[in-house]
Design a protein around this motif. Structure first.
Motif, short mmCIF file in Angstrom:
data_model
loop_
_atom_site.label_atom_id
_atom_site.label_comp_id
_atom_site.label_asym_id
_atom_site.label_seq_id
_atom_site.Cartn_x
_atom_site.Cartn_y
_atom_site.Cartn_z
N LEU A 149 0.82 -1.21 0.00
CA LEU A 149 0.00 0.00 0.00
C LEU A 149 0.85 1.26 0.00
CD1 LEU A 149 -2.84 -0.89 2.50
CD2 LEU A 149 -3.15 -0.07 0.19
N PHE A 163 0.02 15.30 -9.92
CA PHE A 163 0.00 15.89 -8.59
C PHE A 163 1.31 16.64 -8.29
CE2 PHE A 163 -2.66 12.01 -8.31
CZ PHE A 163 -3.88 12.67 -8.29
N GLU A 190 -15.21 5.56 -7.72
CA GLU A 190 -15.59 6.97 -7.79
C GLU A 190 -14.77 7.63 -8.87
OE1 GLU A 190 -14.37 9.04 -4.21
OE2 GLU A 190 -13.23 7.28 -3.64
N ASP A 227 -8.63 15.09 -5.46
CA ASP A 227 -8.43 14.04 -6.47
C ASP A 227 -7.34 13.09 -6.03
OD1 ASP A 227 -10.39 14.98 -8.03
OD2 ASP A 227 -9.08 16.07 -9.42
N LEU A 228 -6.30 13.64 -5.43
CA LEU A 228 -5.24 12.77 -4.93
C LEU A 228 -5.80 11.84 -3.84
CD1 LEU A 228 -2.31 11.89 -4.59
CD2 LEU A 228 -2.00 13.81 -3.01
N ASN A 257 -7.71 9.21 -5.51
CA ASN A 257 -6.82 8.22 -6.11
C ASN A 257 -6.24 7.31 -5.04
OD1 ASN A 257 -5.86 8.56 -9.22
ND2 ASN A 257 -6.83 10.40 -8.41
N ASN A 258 -5.83 7.92 -3.95
CA ASN A 258 -5.28 7.12 -2.86
C ASN A 258 -6.32 6.15 -2.32
OD1 ASN A 258 -2.74 8.20 -2.96
ND2 ASN A 258 -3.16 9.79 -1.44
N ARG A 259 -7.54 6.66 -2.18
CA ARG A 259 -8.60 5.78 -1.70
C ARG A 259 -8.85 4.65 -2.68
NH1 ARG A 259 -11.16 10.72 -0.43
NH2 ARG A 259 -12.52 10.51 -2.25
N VAL A 281 -6.78 3.38 -4.91
CA VAL A 281 -5.66 2.43 -4.90
C VAL A 281 -5.74 1.56 -3.65
CG1 VAL A 281 -3.17 2.31 -4.57
CG2 VAL A 281 -4.12 3.76 -6.35
N THR A 282 -6.05 2.20 -2.55
CA THR A 282 -6.14 1.44 -1.30
C THR A 282 -7.24 0.38 -1.39
OG1 THR A 282 -5.43 3.40 -0.12
CG2 THR A 282 -6.47 1.66 1.19
N ARG A 283 -8.37 0.79 -1.93
CA ARG A 283 -9.47 -0.18 -2.08
C ARG A 283 -9.07 -1.33 -2.97
NH1 ARG A 283 -12.66 4.26 -2.71
NH2 ARG A 283 -12.75 3.97 -4.98
#
Lengths: 452, 1229
Positions: free
Chosen positions: A388, A401, B162, B830-831, B834-836, B838-840
């Motif tokens: 992760l 970003f 999303e 948005d970041l 994206n992080n969410r 990727v984590t999912r």
């Protein structure tokens, strides 16, 4: 010996030229310049003796003319009303305020402590000295030493003394003029009017010295919650200085926790939010009426909602986020409230421990979430977290970003706490979704052929 | 949870009964030509139903399915009958066009046996085409879901997806940032400009100083020039004579004018004198000459304003009196004429003497009398008119009126008494008929009664009829009798009415009135109308007569009133002396009221005569008075005018003479006054001209003195004037030049003074005044450039100040900062998104991976086992869940996984067959249903066909009926020759023979060119015997050549390398297993028994495989695999332009990735970017093409091998020597 008190309107950290963030509109009435104009109006109407500015009046990012114009205009209006303005420069305007003082070159504006040298000015009324102001200005953007190192103590002569300083209180490693409360108290001043911290605070040091951070008169980001506005300070000989906040801010940020445990249906969501918000706004209005003769209320409230409690409607709530943020608007006693952000921190209605007993994906996920809640995840999950961390870092390194990195909004990676919060949040969402899709396995129930 | 699921879905075949189809009868099927066929004696095991195409195989298969699931029939219009055995029960199922009939052991049932739902029907029909075309998503999704305990992690992930557009947010933020930077740059520019303001202001100060100095220097220069001009002008002025200075310029004209005016004054003096004398003479001749010494005004005032108006007044008065006299005279004449006219009218009835004595009161009495005469006459006339109206018609006759009324009553009585004779006639006719009918009915009733009595006595059968008939006729008789009575009553009533009518008629006819034209209602009504009209007329006459009888007395009283009035008239006439007899003897004028009119006439004319006489007397008196007044006024006129008239004039006698005298006096007064005024003016003019002439002479003398001229003596005035005029002209000619010189000097002097005054305001005027012109010009030249820049600097300063002020009022930068912050926030969100995301994804992947193997359902394990068995371990069934669940076949030899689309059709059929059979076995609840296979062996080679047959046999052996339909004889042969079928009941049914289809042979081979019949014998692998052969010798017998390539998948290693027991190896090979991957696959699916291998033997082989695999891995370190063109294309680092060139270079270096990259770095391909080379290197590393690690030494590899099999060595499964031997075999080449 002066016989009467001196009324001082004190404010600082105006950051003129910087618009409050996360406000749904860019109207002038929410700008720092407008609040400064209001403060000037108030000072004139209240017939104060002095106006003291505690630094960072002008925002460093906009230290140009846009910020200087309103500042000069306000100072001139005060001067025309017979009110003298004293100021010290902060880390944001260490180079701007001297220019403003030179450009104005008037007797009703004094920049104290240029070049990092303490400076004393005595304010007189009817030819009699009634207050002494001692100030120090930032000579450079950063000043990691205590400015008090160069302030010489003087014998008291009966004239109330007020120190004006832009400094970081009780933060030893700060680059912004770190000072300690005990040091300030040792000088025996009636009051220390401080700048640099945007959250307003009032306290007393040893010897009853008033330590006042007036804070930013207009909050500038959602972190600056609570009531904002300039302060009316009264200083007189032989009595402790008093300070009272004037809530002139047209904007107020607030975070509100809403417990959704009582939700029985998904469509109750908006109603619960509305009622909670309305109650909060009424509470503000009530507090304003009770706390001050100047019952100012903000015109706009930007609310950051934190939804907590146990509910089985997490998915439905998520689907209503955007509508709440975009369409939600509530007016109570001239306060128009809007939701700036929604943080979903609800927990599933099911017991994680129950779910964790199985051997299926929800069980595995529940076990992980339980470990995260109780502490660090076990070694079995370390590869997952390594993966992760790597992938999230990869996302953050994406060129899209780059601006966030350039502006230092984010770093190259993500820290452990953030990662855990991320996993917790997404884990709960995934768990909710999995639990919701659970259906019976009755696809193969035999049937009997029937006569037709 | 998964354990619970497994328990729930565990095979239940062992404890469940089966549904066995024993007989199928197809009586009618729309899709099949044969009207009826029946297939009986079906066995409970495998039924091989063969026959040519169109033999009815599909119809039969569909018939079975229809009978099992009639609620969703395959043959909707068919008529079918099936006999099934379910345990001990015998079921008969009839199906006829959708209607189903169940019987169980001969008893009708509403419901059939317990069956899976119709949706699962396809699981029991395994047609080749369906298997080739069929999709496995549902099965795969089910397994995936079941693997997750009913959870679909992928679906959950998708549901949480999303949308976020990081690129759009980046662009927006970047744009906002650029805008912010732009605004900052503009502010920086402005700030720099503002910073230059101080320097600009200093420059401005210097420029303004220079400009000020320049102005002073210019002024000094100008002063010098003015001084020179002043000097020159003074010199030019001093050159003129002094007398010129006295010249004003107009002296010549003035002198000439003075001379002219002197001459004019003399002429005017002479003319005025002459005029004065003429007027004095005229005055002396005026009739009013004795007034000549008076002022002209007093003469006119006394005569014109005093005397003449008085005279005019007298004239007007006399004219008025003259007109009044004439009018009085005319009025008297007119009055006399009126009196004469009136006298002529009344002279016959009035004595002249009496006229003047009749008083006005008497006339009023006559007038009142006339009014009363008139009123009485009116009353009389009205009564006469009323009498005419009331008595002018028929005389009133009450008797006739009564008679008329009686006649009318009788006629109305006649009319009110109707007498319908026709109805009466019809009634009489009806009575007659009814009487007849009544009699007939009575007779019939009596006859019936008699007959019934007779029949009853004689016991005849018809006697009730007679009784009934007699009763009917009796009832009829009674009804007619009742109706007849009613009818008669009506007729009697009609007769009574007729008698009354006749009475009325007779009474009327007794009267005198005429009878109606006929005694019919219409005629009677007409006559009644006439009589009623006569009644109305007679009634009116009677009423008028009654009214007149009341008014007649009043009429008779009017005559008395007239007589009284006549007497009163006569009395009054006698009293005033009028003789009315003369007058009233005439005939009346209007025929009624004559007395009143005559009285009125007489009174009016008497009054007119009296008025005329009064007027005539009055006019005569007025005329006399007027004449007296006229004479009085004329006398006054004479007295007034007489003093002004000449002596010869006499007194006026009439108005024209008086008027002429008056006008003469007026004219004489006007002429005398005018002459007197003219003489005074002439005298004044004379004096004035004399004074003027003296003044002109004096002025001329002054002019000459100013010009310093003297008149030449001794010459005539005219000549003297000419001489002087010439001298004056000479002086005046110099005047313009002198004046110009003088003006020039004055102007220069004034200018010089102004400049001096201004220069004296300078700090040091002396310096400037004393500086030379050249010095001043030099300094001006020096300062002009500096001063010229002032305006430009001033403008620049104003522009900067304006921009600064604008900037101070602006909030553009603040707004742009806010925009940028908002855009950054959006980007930050948005970041976060994206992080969410990727984590999912990672969490979902983690959950799927961690729970997959432990939770795969039994159905999957069974499918995997079946698949491994059918493919002799070559393939392993996998489930791919990354992008929607789907089956994949893992090739244990090549160690690659392939999707269904990548598999050969045979392998695909095997895979799907295994899956469906597994589902049928594992998911079925209730009784076991027959499995229908339709040419399933087609597309399978012999080993596969054998495996499939074995699998089907095993299914049948577990108690399930199987139908295998085929049109291929070779398939039938495979079944016949398979050893596997020996364990189960198997029946071959020639359907073509039953349905009469064409010969089975006809469809063999020709339609299946790809099929090669193996002489009816199922393929058996050609495995050499190992008897007596060493391990090495058996290698040669097997035809295995050389060593192994360490890059090959370990699964594809031939088992010879891993086994040291030739006989055991032969046994494995004969089971169709030759490679390690296949054997391993079978073992993992618990199918080692199919190859007759013990667990211990397998363990040893496995240990050797482990060692060999470790060796392969160690060998590959630092080597990588050769680069293929596909790798170059898949890398994405090489464009189409370079791909051929790079592929050629790769071939040159024999696929060595390191050499290829080195060549690219050395620039062997021009234009190939460095970044692309780095991307290619990264791809090679990621895909194990490029291994930049150092190669291991032999000892290092050996150590790694030993480490890998250390547990086995420790367990005694393998020795070091055996490991060494395995490796030696592998690298023997």
């Amino acid at each position: 010996m002066p016989a009467s008190r001196v009324k001082i309107l004190c404010t600082g950290d105006l950051h003129l030229g910087r618009y409050p963030s996360r406000v749904d509109t860019n109207q002038h009435r929410f700008s720092g310049a407008n609040i400064w104009a209001r403060a000037v109006d108030f000072a004139i109407a209240e017939a104060v003796d002095l106006v003291v500015l505690t630094g960072d009046i002008v925002d460093r990012e906009n230290r140009f003319f846009e910020a200087i114009g309103p500042l000069e205009q306000g100072i001139r209006r005060l001067g025309n009303a017979g009110i003298t303005t004293f100021a010290v420069a902060g880390n944001h305007d260490f180079d701007v305020l001297p220019r403003v003082a030179d450009a104005l070159n008037v007797g009703y504006f004094h920049l104290l402590g240029r070049h990092g040298d303490w400076e004393t000015r005595v304010f007189e009324r009817d030819g009699e000295p009634i207050i002494r102001l001692i100030g120090w200005s930032f000579p450079t953007q950063h000043f990691p030493q205590s400015p008090l190192d160069t302030l010489v103590r003087a014998e008291p002569d009966g004239i109330p003394t007020v120190g004006v300083l832009h400094a970081d209180l009780d933060s030893g490693a700060s680059r912004y003029a770190p000072v300690r409360r005990a040091e300030l108290g040792a000088y025996g001043f009636s009051a220390w009017l401080l700048g640099h911290i945007h959250r307003p605070s009032k306290s007393r040091a040893l010897g009853e010295s008033l330590l006042l951070y007036p804070g930013s008169p207009q909050p500038l980001d959602p972190g600056e919650q609570g009531v904002h506005g300039p302060w009316l300070v009264e200083v007189g000989p032989g009595r402790p200085a008093k300070a009272r906040q004037i809530a002139l801010a047209s904007l107020r940020y607030a975070q509100m926790e809403v417990d959704l445990s009582s939700m029985q249906r998904a469509d109750e969501f908006e109603g619960i939010i509305l009622e909670s918000l309305r109650a909060r706004l009424h509470q503000w209005a009530q507090q304003a009426r009770e706390s001050s003769s100047h019952a100012y209320l903000p015109e706009r409230a930007m609310i950051r909602l934190k939804l907590v409690g146990r509910t089985r409607f997490r998915r439905e709530i998520e689907s209503r986020f955007a509508r709440v943020i975009e369409d939600f608007e509530l007016s109570v006693e001239k306060i128009v409230a809007r939701v700036e952000q929604v943080q979903l921190a609800t927990r599933p209605a099911l017991d994680l421990s129950d779910i964790a007993r199985g051997n299926d994906p929800p069980a595995l996920l529940a076990r992980l979430l339980i470990e995260l809640e109780t502490g660090a995840p076990s070694a079995a999950y370390q590869p997952l977290f390594l993966h992760l961390r790597r992938e999230v870092a990869q996302v953050q390194r994406d060129n899209a970003f780059a601006l966030l990195r350039a502006e230092q909004v984010v770093g190259d990676g993500i820290d452990t706490a953030q990662l855990r919060r991320l996993v917790q949040g997404e884990g709960l969402r995934l768990l909710d979704e999995l639990v919701a899709q659970k259906r019976s396995h009755e696809d193969f129930v035999p049937v009997r052929g029937a006569l037709k | 949870m998964s354990e619970a699921l497994e328990a729930k879905s565990a095979p239940v075949s062992a404890r469940r009964g089966a549904i066995v189809c024993e007989k199928i009868a197809v009586h009618r099927a729309r899709s099949f030509r044969t009207a009826h066929f029946e297939v009986g004696e079906l066995c409970g095991g495998i039924n091989i139903i063969h026959g040519p195409n169109a033999a009815g195989k599909t119809t039969l298969a569909h018939a079975i399915l229809t009978l099992l699931w009639p609620q969703d029939p395959e043959l909707e219009r068919a008529e079918l009958v099936g006999h099934f055995r379910v345990g001990a029960e015998r079921w008969r199922v009839g199906f006829e066009a959708g209607r189903v009939h169940y019987q169980c052991d001969g008893i009708d049932r509403d419901l059939g046996p317990l069956l899976p739902p119709a949706e699962l029907r396809d699981r029991y029909y395994l047609g080749l085409r369906d298997l080739l075309d069929g999709k496995d998503e549902d099965y795969a999704a089910y397994i995936a879901r079941e693997s997750a305990g009913g959870y679909d992690v992928g679906a959950a992930l998708s549901a949480l997806s999303e949308s976020s557009s990081k690129r759009a947010s980046f662009r927006k933020a970047d744009s906002a940032r650029a805008a912010l930077r732009g605004a900052e740059a503009a502010q920086d520019d402005l700030r720099r400009e503002a910073g230059s303001l101080r320097e600009l202001r200093q420059q401005l100060q210097r420029a303004e100083a220079a400009q000020t100095r320049l102005e002073w220097l210019g002024l000094a220069l100008e002063f010098h020039a003015a001084d020179a001009l002043h000097m020159n002008a003074s010199q030019r002025l001093s050159a003129f004579a002094p007398a010129v200075a006295m010249v004003r310029g107009d002296e010549a004209q003035r002198f000439e004018a003075l001379c002219g005016r002197i001459r004019e004054a003399k002429a005017a003096q002479e003319s005025a004198r002459q005029r004065r004398d003429e007027l004095s003479a005229a005055i002396a001749q005026s009739p009013l000459k004795w007034h000549a010494e008076r002022e002209p005004g007093s003469v006119e005032a006394s005569v014109l304003d005093g005397i003449v108006p008085t005279l005019d007044h007298y004239l007007l008065e006399m004219e008025r009196l003259m007109r009044d006299g004439l009018a009085s005279e005319a009025k008297a004449v007119e009055a006399e004429a009126k009196a004469s006219k009136a006298w002529q009218l009344i002279s016959t009835c009035v004595e002249p003497s009496a006229l003047e004595t009749i008083s006005a009161e008497a006339l009023r009495d006559f007038s009142d009398l006339a009014r009363r005469f008139d009123r009485v006459a009116g009353e009389e006339w009205a009564y006469k008119k009323l009498r005419g109206i009331l008595t002018g018609g028929n005389a009133a006759d009450l008797a006739r009126l009564e008679a008329l009324r009686a006649a009318a009553r009788r006629l109305r009585g006649w009319l009110r008494s109707p007498a319908d004779e026709a109805q009466s006639a019809r009634a009489h006719k009806a009575i007659r008929w009814m009487k007849m009918t009544r009699a007939a009915a009575l007779c019939a009733a009596i006859s019936g009664a008699v007959a019934s009595l007779w029949g009853g006595l004689n016991a005849q059968e018809l006697w009730p009829v007679w009784v009934a008939g007699s009763l009917v006729f009796l009832l009829l008789f009674l009804a007619i009798w009742r109706a007849l009575r009613e009818l008669r009553a009506q007729v009697d009533e009609g007769k009574s009415q007729g008698a009354r009518r006749d009475g009325f008629r007779r009474d009327y006819e007794k009267s005198d009135f005429p009878a109606p034209e006929a005694w019919q209602p219409s005629a009677v009504e007409q006559r009644l109308d006439e009589i009623e009209q006569q009644i109305a007329s007679v009634s009116s006459d009677v009423e008028k007569a009654a009214v007149w009888s009341h008014e007649e007395d009043a009429y008779l009283a009017t005559a008395k009133k007239q007589r009284a009035l006549s007497q009163e008239r006569d009395d009054l006439a006698a009293r005033v002396g009028l003789n009315l007899d003369l007058h009233f003897g005439r005939q009346f004028i209007l025929g009624f009221g004559g007395e009143a009119a005559e009285l009125w006439w007489l009174i009016s004319h008497i009054h007119a005569w009296q008025q005329a006489r009064i007027e005539a007397a009055s006019a005569g008196a007025g005329l006399a008075q007027t004449r007296a007044n006229f004479e009085e006024i004329l006398d006054k006129f004479r007295q007034v005018i007489r003093p002004y008239l000449p002596d010869a004039t006499s007194d006026a006698r009439d108005i024209p003479t008086a008027q002429a005298q008056t006008r003469t006096l007026e004219k004489a007064a006007r002429v005398l006054g005018q002459n007197l005024r003219d003489r005074l003016r002439a005298q004044d003019l004379l004096q004035s001209e004399e004074a003027r002439g003296a003044g002109e002479l004096a002025e001329t003398q002054l002019l000459l003195e100013r010009l310093q001229l003297d008149a030449p003596p001794g010459e005539s005035a005219q000549m003297r004037d000419a001489e002087l005029a010439r001298a004056i002209d000479a002086l005046c000619a110099q005047r313009p030049a002198y004046q110009a010189a003088k003006d020039e000097k004055l102007a220069a002097q004034a200018h010089l003074q102004r400049l001096r005054t201004r220069l004296e305001q300078f700090d040091e005027p002396t310096e400037l005044l004393q500086s030379s012109r050249e010095a001043l010009q030099a300094e001006i030249q020096e300062l002009s450039n500096s001063a010229g820049a002032r305006d430009a600097i001033l403008s620049q300063i104003a522009r900067i100040d304006s921009r600064v002020e604008d900037a101070k009022k602006s909030s553009a930068l603040e707004q742009k900062r806010a925009d940028y912050q908002a855009a950054l926030h959006q980007l930050s969100e948005d970041l976060d998104a994206n992080n969410r995301s990727v984590t999912r994804m990672i969490l979902a992947d983690f959950l799927q991976r961690e729970t997959r193997d432990s939770t795969r359902p039994a159905v999957f394990r069974r499918a995997r086992e079946l698949f491994a068995r059918i493919t002799h371990g070559r393939y392993r069934l996998d489930l791919e869940e990354a992008d929607g669940a789907q089956f994949r076949a893992f090739d244990t030899l090549k160690e690659i996984a392939q999707g269904l689309d990548e598999l050969s059709s045979g392998t695909r059929v095997q895979l799907l067959l295994a899956v469906r059979v597994a589902f049928v076995e594992q998911q079925e609840q209730g009784a076991k249903l027959p499995l229908i296979l339709d040419e399933t062996l087609a597309n399978s080679d012999d080993p596969r066909a054998r495996a499939i047959i074995e699998a089907v046999v095993q299914i049948a052996a577990e108690g399930r009926q199987v139908f295998y339909f085929t049109a291929q004889r070779d398939e039938v042969q495979k079944w016949r020759h398979s050893d596997a079928v020996h364990g189960v009941e198997c029946k071959f049914i020639d359907l073509g023979a039953i349905t009469g289809a064409p010969d089975f042979e006809a469809s063999t081979g020709a339609q299946r060119p790809d099929w090669v019949e193996k002489s009816g014998v199922v393929y058996q692998p050609d495995i050499p015997s190992a008897d007596g052969l060493s391990h090495a010798a058996y290698k040669e017998a097997l035809g295995i050549d050389g060593g192994l390539d360490p890059r090959m998948p370990i699964g594809s290693v031939h088992l010879w390398y891993l086994s040291d027991a030739p006989r055991a190896l032969e046994q494995i090979l004969r089971a169709g297993i030759s490679r390690w991957g296949a054997l391993q696959n079978l073992e993992q699916n618990d199918a080692l028994q199919t190859v007759g291998l013990s667990k211990a033997q397998y363990t040893r082989i496995q240990a050797r495989a482990t060692a060999l695999a470790a060796f392969f891995e160690a060998w590959k370190i630092g080597r990588g695999r050769p680069v293929r063109r596909a790798d170059l294309e898949a890398s994405g680092a090489i464009s189409d332009i370079f791909i051929d060139e790079v592929a050629a270079l790769n071939n040159f270096y024999k696929g060595n990735a390191g050499d290829l990259l080195a060549a690219l770095e050395a620039g062997e391909i021009k234009g190939f970017y460095r970044q692309k080379r780095l991307d290619l290197a990264a791809y090679f590393e990621a895909h194990e093409i490029l291994d930049q690690r150092d190669k291991l030494s032999d000892s290092q590899r050996w150590n790694r091998v030993l480490a890998a099999v250390a547990p086995q060595i420790a367990a005694g499964v393998l020795t070091t020597q055996e490991v060494r031997e395995v490796l030696l075999r592998a690298v023997a080449s």
